[in-house]
Write a protein that holds these residues in place. Sequence first.
Motif: not given
Length: 54
Positions: A1-8
Motif C-alpha cells: 500500500m503506497s502513501l498516496t493510496s493510504t492518504t486517498h
Amino acid sequence: MSLTSTTHQLVTLAAEGGEHGGNHPSLSPLVTGGGAFIALMLLLWITTRFNRDR
C-alpha cells in the motif's frame, strides 16, 4: 500500500463521516476552552507557588 493510496482512503473516509460534524451535541467550545484555560491557570499558579525561591 503506497502513501498516496493510504492518504486517498483517509480523505475519503473523513469526507463520508463529515455529515455529522464529528462533535457531540453537548460539547460547547466556550465551556471546553474556558475549562482548559482555568485548568492551565491553576497549574501556573501551583507552579509559581512551588518556585518561590526564584
